[in-house]
Design an enzyme around this catalytic site. Structure first.
Site, PDB file in Angstrom:
ATOM      1  N   HIS A   1       0.826  -1.206   0.000  1.00 47.02           N
ATOM      2  CA  HIS A   1       0.000   0.000   0.000  1.00 47.02           C
ATOM      3  C   HIS A   1       0.861   1.258   0.000  1.00 47.02           C
ATOM      4  CE1 HIS A   1      -2.801   2.932   2.200  1.00 47.02           C
ATOM      5  NE2 HIS A   1      -3.140   2.912   0.930  1.00 47.02           N
TER       6      HIS A   1
ATOM      7  N   HIS B   1      -1.661   1.198   7.911  1.00 41.21           N
ATOM      8  CA  HIS B   1      -3.114   1.311   7.741  1.00 41.21           C
ATOM      9  C   HIS B   1      -3.773  -0.049   7.901  1.00 41.21           C
ATOM     10  CE1 HIS B   1      -0.988   4.353   5.253  1.00 41.21           C
ATOM     11  NE2 HIS B   1      -1.698   5.151   6.037  1.00 41.21           N
TER      12      HIS B   1
HETATM   13 FE1  FES Z   1       0.323  -0.796   4.803  1.00 39.96          FE
HETATM   14 FE2  FES Z   1      -1.035   1.400   4.259  1.00 39.96          FE
HETATM   15  S1  FES Z   1       1.120   1.132   4.309  1.00 39.96           S
HETATM   16  S2  FES Z   1      -1.805  -0.557   4.762  1.00 39.96           S
END
Ligand code: FES
Length: 171
Positions: free
Chosen positions: A101, A120
């Site tokens: 992500h 997140h």
């Molecule tokens: Fe891992 Fe956003 S950096 S869920």
């Protein structure tokens, strides 16, 4: 009224001049064939020795890097045969530990064999090829293609997803 007609006439002439220029340009400029962009997905992966089977303990992460020193990852001996698992028991898997992500480092949870993101809260299932099971990520976790030789040496020879932040997996 006469002034109005003159303005219309001037406007018409400017329009026609513009059209003539456009037509001349279209004729004068050769059409360039579109160049196909090189495919960034086609990359050569190194075959890197990451560890030996004897180095791994069941359900304990073993830190590695692949395909280069800037790409942290982990080897796991899960204790049960899984899809894509390598080694004599088919239970050795390897993953990048950078969240797809936004690049936070992932932590292994031995209770449910997941890699978890503190950024997140995305979660990735190590028994299901790094499949994302919860959170913000829209991609699965890159998994290593592993080979184990007769001496028990474990080699990584590829990745099934693009590493976070890279245009190709090998810099
Ligand atoms: Fe891992 Fe956003 S950096 S869920």
């Amino acid at each position: 009224m006469d002034r109005c007609n003159r303005l219309v006439d001037v406007g018409r002439r400017q329009f026609l001049r513009g059209s003539a220029f456009a037509a001349a340009t279209a004729v004068a400029l050769p059409t360039m064939p579109a160049k196909a962009a090189p495919s960034l997905a086609l990359v050569e992966y190194p075959s890197n020795k990451l560890a030996n089977v004897a180095n791994l303990k069941p359900n304990e992460p073993f830190d590695v890097t692949y395909p280069d020193g800037d790409a942290p990852g982990v080897l796991l001996k899960l204790g049960t045969k899984v899809e894509g698992g390598a080694g004599p028991d088919g239970d050795i898997v390897g993953f990048s530990t950078i969240c797809p992500h936004k690049g936070f480092p992932l932590n292994f949870n031995a209770d449910d064999r997941t890699l978890n993101c503190p950024g997140h809260y995305s979660r990735f299932d190590c028994e299901a090829g790094g499949q994302q099971i919860w959170g913000q990520s829209t991609a699965n976790l890159p998994q290593y293609a592993l080979r184990v030789d007769d001496k028990g040496d474990i080699y990584a020879e590829g990745l099934d997803e693009l590493l976070y932040g890279r245009l190709s997996n090998v810099l």
